[in-house]
Design a protein around this motif. Sequence first.
Motif, PDB file in Angstrom:
ATOM      1  N   ARG A  84     -21.169  -1.256  19.522  1.00 18.02           N
ATOM      2  CA  ARG A  84     -19.907  -1.843  19.989  1.00 18.02           C
ATOM      3  C   ARG A  84     -18.736  -0.871  19.851  1.00 18.02           C
ATOM      4  O   ARG A  84     -17.630  -1.163  20.274  1.00 18.02           O
ATOM      5  CB  ARG A  84     -19.596  -3.131  19.201  1.00 18.02           C
ATOM      6  N   THR A  85     -19.001   0.268  19.233  1.00 14.38           N
ATOM      7  CA  THR A  85     -17.941   1.240  18.949  1.00 14.38           C
ATOM      8  C   THR A  85     -18.051   2.432  19.891  1.00 14.38           C
ATOM      9  O   THR A  85     -19.025   3.177  19.823  1.00 14.38           O
ATOM     10  CB  THR A  85     -18.030   1.724  17.486  1.00 14.38           C
ATOM     11  N   PRO A  86     -17.062   2.631  20.751  1.00 13.98           N
ATOM     12  CA  PRO A  86     -17.109   3.806  21.619  1.00 13.98           C
ATOM     13  C   PRO A  86     -16.869   5.086  20.827  1.00 13.98           C
ATOM     14  O   PRO A  86     -16.030   5.121  19.921  1.00 13.98           O
ATOM     15  CB  PRO A  86     -15.994   3.561  22.635  1.00 13.98           C
ATOM     16  N   SER A  87     -17.639   6.105  21.152  1.00 11.03           N
ATOM     17  CA  SER A  87     -17.453   7.430  20.574  1.00 11.03           C
ATOM     18  C   SER A  87     -16.472   8.201  21.443  1.00 11.03           C
ATOM     19  O   SER A  87     -16.500   8.103  22.668  1.00 11.03           O
ATOM     20  CB  SER A  87     -18.775   8.185  20.524  1.00 11.03           C
ATOM     21  N   LEU A  88     -15.636   8.969  20.801  1.00 10.66           N
ATOM     22  CA  LEU A  88     -14.538   9.642  21.473  1.00 10.66           C
ATOM     23  C   LEU A  88     -14.761  11.147  21.519  1.00 10.66           C
ATOM     24  O   LEU A  88     -15.275  11.738  20.572  1.00 10.66           O
ATOM     25  CB  LEU A  88     -13.257   9.333  20.699  1.00 10.66           C
ATOM     26  N   ALA A  89     -14.362  11.734  22.634  1.00  9.72           N
ATOM     27  CA  ALA A  89     -14.339  13.195  22.783  1.00  9.72           C
ATOM     28  C   ALA A  89     -12.996  13.563  23.393  1.00  9.72           C
ATOM     29  O   ALA A  89     -12.452  12.821  24.221  1.00  9.72           O
ATOM     30  CB  ALA A  89     -15.479  13.664  23.687  1.00  9.72           C
ATOM     31  N   ILE A  90     -12.466  14.698  22.989  1.00 12.11           N
ATOM     32  CA  ILE A  90     -11.173  15.151  23.504  1.00 12.11           C
ATOM     33  C   ILE A  90     -11.182  16.665  23.573  1.00 12.11           C
ATOM     34  O   ILE A  90     -11.773  17.326  22.713  1.00 12.11           O
ATOM     35  CB  ILE A  90     -10.001  14.657  22.637  1.00 12.11           C
ATOM     36  N   SER A  91     -10.550  17.209  24.594  1.00 13.91           N
ATOM     37  CA  SER A  91     -10.343  18.654  24.650  1.00 13.91           C
ATOM     38  C   SER A  91      -9.246  18.975  25.646  1.00 13.91           C
ATOM     39  O   SER A  91      -8.914  18.181  26.526  1.00 13.91           O
ATOM     40  CB  SER A  91     -11.632  19.394  25.011  1.00 13.91           C
ATOM     41  N   LEU A  92      -8.699  20.136  25.445  1.00 13.14           N
ATOM     42  CA  LEU A  92      -7.683  20.685  26.342  1.00 13.14           C
ATOM     43  C   LEU A  92      -8.060  22.128  26.629  1.00 13.14           C
ATOM     44  O   LEU A  92      -8.711  22.785  25.808  1.00 13.14           O
ATOM     45  CB  LEU A  92      -6.293  20.677  25.686  1.00 13.14           C
ATOM     46  N   TYR A  93      -7.620  22.612  27.766  1.00 12.82           N
ATOM     47  CA  TYR A  93      -7.779  24.032  28.010  1.00 12.82           C
ATOM     48  C   TYR A  93      -6.998  24.779  26.933  1.00 12.82           C
ATOM     49  O   TYR A  93      -5.940  24.324  26.482  1.00 12.82           O
ATOM     50  CB  TYR A  93      -7.281  24.412  29.404  1.00 12.82           C
ATOM     51  N   GLU A  94      -7.515  25.913  26.521  1.00 12.70           N
ATOM     52  CA  GLU A  94      -6.989  26.626  25.365  1.00 12.70           C
ATOM     53  C   GLU A  94      -5.476  26.870  25.418  1.00 12.70           C
ATOM     54  O   GLU A  94      -4.769  26.689  24.430  1.00 12.70           O
ATOM     55  CB  GLU A  94      -7.725  27.958  25.215  1.00 12.70           C
ATOM     56  N   GLU A  95      -4.968  27.233  26.580  1.00 15.29           N
ATOM     57  CA  GLU A  95      -3.541  27.564  26.679  1.00 15.29           C
ATOM     58  C   GLU A  95      -2.630  26.340  26.566  1.00 15.29           C
ATOM     59  O   GLU A  95      -1.404  26.483  26.472  1.00 15.29           O
ATOM     60  CB  GLU A  95      -3.242  28.337  27.968  1.00 15.29           C
ATOM     61  N   TYR A  96      -3.215  25.135  26.540  1.00 17.21           N
ATOM     62  CA  TYR A  96      -2.426  23.901  26.435  1.00 17.21           C
ATOM     63  C   TYR A  96      -2.582  23.235  25.063  1.00 17.21           C
ATOM     64  O   TYR A  96      -2.099  22.135  24.854  1.00 17.21           O
ATOM     65  CB  TYR A  96      -2.805  22.935  27.554  1.00 17.21           C
ATOM     66  N   ARG A  97      -3.240  23.913  24.139  1.00 16.93           N
ATOM     67  CA  ARG A  97      -3.419  23.373  22.792  1.00 16.93           C
ATOM     68  C   ARG A  97      -2.177  23.637  21.942  1.00 16.93           C
ATOM     69  O   ARG A  97      -1.397  24.546  22.220  1.00 16.93           O
ATOM     70  CB  ARG A  97      -4.657  23.995  22.144  1.00 16.93           C
TER      71      ARG A  97
END
Length: 156
Positions: A84-97
Amino acid sequence: MDYQIREIGESEYPILADFLYEAIFIPGGIEKPPKSIIEKPELQVYIADFGKEDDWCLVAETKEKVVGAVWVRIMNDYGHIDDRTPSLAISLYEEYRNLGIGTALMGTMLQFLKDKGYKQTSLSVQKANYAVNMYRKVGFEVVDENDEEYIMVCRL
């Protein structure tokens, strides 16, 4: 930086492959793996056939370019808690971190999930990853760990 956060369009699902690759934590001094690494089954679980029930993705866009993504799905991944728990993933292109975009994406996704009726979301993160501090700042807590990773949960 001027950007907007919005839901991903179905025609944009293929860009999740780019963001999956960008989500791979590479410690300092280690060479980036080939992009083909995302074809491994344990990584494909994050994006294969995206768009099913409980699949949600928000993107950050600036100057008509998607520069970051946060997505969830209920899957048996490294951060799996229960069905019942969604797993999360996140990322940005390096120059936008390190510009606050990731924190804004996370906050928006957490509110989005709460509005959809989810009670919590989870993720796994390597202990050495600088993002651990951001996850804590937005409300994630460590619920399990091994030598290399934390399993973190944010109650919504």
